[in-house]
Design a protein around this motif. Structure first.
Motif, PDB file in Angstrom:
ATOM      1  N   ASN A   1      46.270  34.660  35.047  1.00  0.00           N
ATOM      2  CA  ASN A   1      45.538  35.311  35.368  1.00  0.00           C
ATOM      3  C   ASN A   1      45.457  36.901  34.639  1.00  0.00           C
ATOM      4  N   CYS A   2      46.436  37.442  34.322  1.00  0.00           N
ATOM      5  CA  CYS A   2      46.815  37.860  32.474  1.00  0.00           C
ATOM      6  C   CYS A   2      45.719  37.953  31.859  1.00  0.00           C
ATOM      7  N   ALA A   3      45.528  36.952  31.395  1.00  0.00           N
ATOM      8  CA  ALA A   3      44.910  36.405  30.186  1.00  0.00           C
ATOM      9  C   ALA A   3      43.023  37.249  30.784  1.00  0.00           C
ATOM     10  N   GLU A   4      42.814  36.799  31.802  1.00  0.00           N
ATOM     11  CA  GLU A   4      41.177  37.602  32.517  1.00  0.00           C
ATOM     12  C   GLU A   4      40.904  38.830  32.380  1.00  0.00           C
ATOM     13  N   TYR A   5      41.860  39.787  31.766  1.00  0.00           N
ATOM     14  CA  TYR A   5      42.107  41.486  31.284  1.00  0.00           C
ATOM     15  C   TYR A   5      41.575  41.461  30.063  1.00  0.00           C
ATOM     16  N   SER A   6      40.962  42.266  30.055  1.00  0.00           N
ATOM     17  CA  SER A   6      39.958  43.224  28.328  1.00  0.00           C
ATOM     18  C   SER A   6      41.787  44.235  28.475  1.00  0.00           C
ATOM     19  N   SER A   7      42.035  44.665  28.771  1.00  0.00           N
ATOM     20  CA  SER A   7      43.122  45.378  28.553  1.00  0.00           C
ATOM     21  C   SER A   7      44.325  45.553  29.792  1.00  0.00           C
ATOM     22  N   ALA A   8      45.947  46.261  29.194  1.00  0.00           N
ATOM     23  CA  ALA A   8      46.189  46.616  30.709  1.00  0.00           C
ATOM     24  C   ALA A   8      46.171  47.615  31.882  1.00  0.00           C
ATOM     25  N   ASP A   9      45.507  48.411  30.908  1.00  0.00           N
ATOM     26  CA  ASP A   9      44.416  49.624  31.896  1.00  0.00           C
ATOM     27  C   ASP A   9      43.915  48.366  33.069  1.00  0.00           C
ATOM     28  N   GLU A  10      42.736  47.961  32.871  1.00  0.00           N
ATOM     29  CA  GLU A  10      42.027  47.372  33.595  1.00  0.00           C
ATOM     30  C   GLU A  10      42.751  46.341  34.384  1.00  0.00           C
ATOM     31  N   ALA A  11      43.805  45.758  33.972  1.00  0.00           N
ATOM     32  CA  ALA A  11      45.095  44.901  34.941  1.00  0.00           C
ATOM     33  C   ALA A  11      45.410  45.956  36.361  1.00  0.00           C
ATOM     34  N   GLN A  12      45.877  47.264  35.677  1.00  0.00           N
ATOM     35  CA  GLN A  12      46.436  48.053  36.283  1.00  0.00           C
ATOM     36  C   GLN A  12      45.979  48.588  37.711  1.00  0.00           C
ATOM     37  N   ILE A  13      43.801  48.776  36.961  1.00  0.00           N
ATOM     38  CA  ILE A  13      43.208  49.155  38.019  1.00  0.00           C
ATOM     39  C   ILE A  13      43.222  48.279  39.076  1.00  0.00           C
ATOM     40  N   ASP A  14      42.531  46.776  38.347  1.00  0.00           N
ATOM     41  CA  ASP A  14      42.822  45.792  39.698  1.00  0.00           C
ATOM     42  C   ASP A  14      44.227  45.985  39.757  1.00  0.00           C
ATOM     43  N   PHE A  15      44.460  45.915  40.443  1.00  0.00           N
ATOM     44  CA  PHE A  15      46.129  45.605  41.003  1.00  0.00           C
ATOM     45  C   PHE A  15      46.394  46.609  41.956  1.00  0.00           C
ATOM     46  N   LEU A  16      45.596  47.886  41.548  1.00  0.00           N
ATOM     47  CA  LEU A  16      45.831  48.744  42.616  1.00  0.00           C
ATOM     48  C   LEU A  16      44.850  48.592  43.161  1.00  0.00           C
ATOM     49  N   ALA A  17      43.517  48.515  43.178  1.00  0.00           N
ATOM     50  CA  ALA A  17      42.348  47.903  44.498  1.00  0.00           C
ATOM     51  C   ALA A  17      42.338  47.177  44.952  1.00  0.00           C
ATOM     52  N   ARG A  18      43.041  46.131  44.442  1.00  0.00           N
ATOM     53  CA  ARG A  18      44.240  44.670  45.933  1.00  0.00           C
ATOM     54  C   ARG A  18      44.827  45.125  46.466  1.00  0.00           C
ATOM     55  N   GLY A  19      45.597  46.662  46.528  1.00  0.00           N
ATOM     56  CA  GLY A  19      46.904  46.731  47.320  1.00  0.00           C
ATOM     57  C   GLY A  19      47.971  46.844  46.913  1.00  0.00           C
ATOM     58  N   GLY A  20      48.346  46.870  45.032  1.00  0.00           N
ATOM     59  CA  GLY A  20      49.415  47.336  44.337  1.00  0.00           C
ATOM     60  C   GLY A  20      49.655  48.798  44.782  1.00  0.00           C
ATOM     61  N   PRO A  21      50.659  49.074  44.703  1.00  0.00           N
ATOM     62  CA  PRO A  21      51.265  48.356  43.830  1.00  0.00           C
ATOM     63  C   PRO A  21      52.549  48.096  45.472  1.00  0.00           C
ATOM     64  N   GLU A  22      52.564  48.031  46.534  1.00  0.00           N
ATOM     65  CA  GLU A  22      53.204  46.795  47.552  1.00  0.00           C
ATOM     66  C   GLU A  22      52.829  45.844  47.679  1.00  0.00           C
ATOM     67  N   ARG A  23      51.645  45.342  47.414  1.00  0.00           N
ATOM     68  CA  ARG A  23      51.554  44.150  47.302  1.00  0.00           C
ATOM     69  C   ARG A  23      50.716  43.362  46.350  1.00  0.00           C
ATOM     70  N   ASP A  24      51.182  42.137  45.966  1.00  0.00           N
ATOM     71  CA  ASP A  24      50.615  41.806  44.816  1.00  0.00           C
ATOM     72  C   ASP A  24      49.649  40.274  44.770  1.00  0.00           C
ATOM     73  N   ARG A  25      48.368  40.348  45.140  1.00  0.00           N
ATOM     74  CA  ARG A  25      47.797  39.438  45.324  1.00  0.00           C
ATOM     75  C   ARG A  25      47.455  38.817  44.078  1.00  0.00           C
ATOM     76  N   ARG A  26      47.978  38.268  43.142  1.00  0.00           N
ATOM     77  CA  ARG A  26      47.495  37.842  41.800  1.00  0.00           C
ATOM     78  C   ARG A  26      48.332  36.979  40.705  1.00  0.00           C
ATOM     79  N   GLY A  27      49.909  37.813  41.677  1.00  0.00           N
ATOM     80  CA  GLY A  27      50.779  37.808  40.934  1.00  0.00           C
ATOM     81  C   GLY A  27      51.161  37.952  39.545  1.00  0.00           C
TER      82      GLY A  27
END
Length: 275
Positions: free
Chosen positions: A226-252
């Protein structure tokens, strides 16, 4: 009987000496094998000695002298002076040679043309004299050139400035000085997208510190995929927070539970803010 044998021996010796070959030498004499070549003929030896003496005393003839006088021109061929070029004027004010048949006044014309060329070069050089390039000629100094600043020359500035003029200029600059009062920063535009800078400043724990509980079943393979789908770590962190993070980690993408997805690090934002 003894006398008869003596005659036989003497006759055999005479016959042997008569059969010996005779070799002629180069001088026409006869060479005796018992003597040197040519020594049996006194005439041949004397002729050789006379010839050697003549060759030794003979002097080598000197080379003929070379004259410097030029050959006269052939009939019907013009002389070099008659074919010398004479000057002709051009459209640019300079003069070029032309062919003439009478060289009587050619030197005077050439001197006149040289003066005309110098005058034309001076007109095309802004009135400056023509300088031939050589190591002894210094570079010309152009004075009163408005394109060159002389602010670094003390003599030039001192000749036109004084203490009074400097004080007047400073006072004029003070009157034009304006103080700009600070204003409030513009408000941040509202956005539904999570702000990673704000999240980095709100948190305090460093990267790798477990804060949230995660399930570890197949977490490594899921994290890499799943991390290979993001172009940068900032983009991954934004999507992680948008999906309910940091409490939830829907994509692992936060398997260690530190609240930072795909290796995202909040330290650079904290250092920029002075925290």
């Amino acid at each position: 009987m003894i006398l008869f044998r003596s005659f036989l021996i003497l006759g055999a010796a005479v016959a042997v000496s008569a059969c010996q070959p005779v070799v002629p030498d180069s001088g026409g004499g006869v060479v005796n094998p018992g003597r040197g070549v040519g020594f049996d003929n006194p005439n041949t030896l004397a002729a050789r000695e006379a010839r050697d003496a003549q060759l030794a005393s003979a002097a080598v003839p000197a080379a003929p002298a070379v004259g410097a006088q030029s050959l006269p021109p052939a009939s019907g061929t013009p002389s070099a002076a008659a074919t010398r070029p004479a000057p002709t004027a051009t459209a640019q004010g300079r003069t070029t040679p032309r062919a003439v048949s009478n060289p009587a006044s050619l030197d005077a014309e050439l001197a006149q043309i040289a003066a005309q060329n110098d005058a034309a070069a001076a007109r095309g050089n802004s009135g400056q004299a023509v300088l031939n390039a050589s190591p002894s000629n210094a570079a010309p100094v152009i004075l009163n050139n408005p394109g060159i600043s002389d602010e670094n020359s003390f003599d030039a500035v001192a000749s036109r400035e004084s203490i009074e003029s400097d004080a007047a200029r400073l006072e004029a600059n003070r009157q034009q000085y304006q103080v700009v009062q600070p204003t409030a920063l513009p408000s941040r535009a509202s956005s539904t997208q999570p702000n990673v800078v704000q999240y980095a400043l709100q948190t305090r724990h460093p990267k790798g510190t477990r804060v949230h509980r995660r399930f570890s079943v197949g977490s490594a393979a899921k994290f890499q995929r799943n991390c290979a789908e993001y172009s940068s770590a900032d983009e991954a962190q934004i999507d992680f927070l948008a999906r309910g993070g940091p409490e939830r980690d829907r994509r692992g993408i936060d398997p260690d539970g530190d609240g930072y997805a795909c290796g995202w690090d909040p330290a650079p934002f904290r250092r920029a803010a002075g925290n």
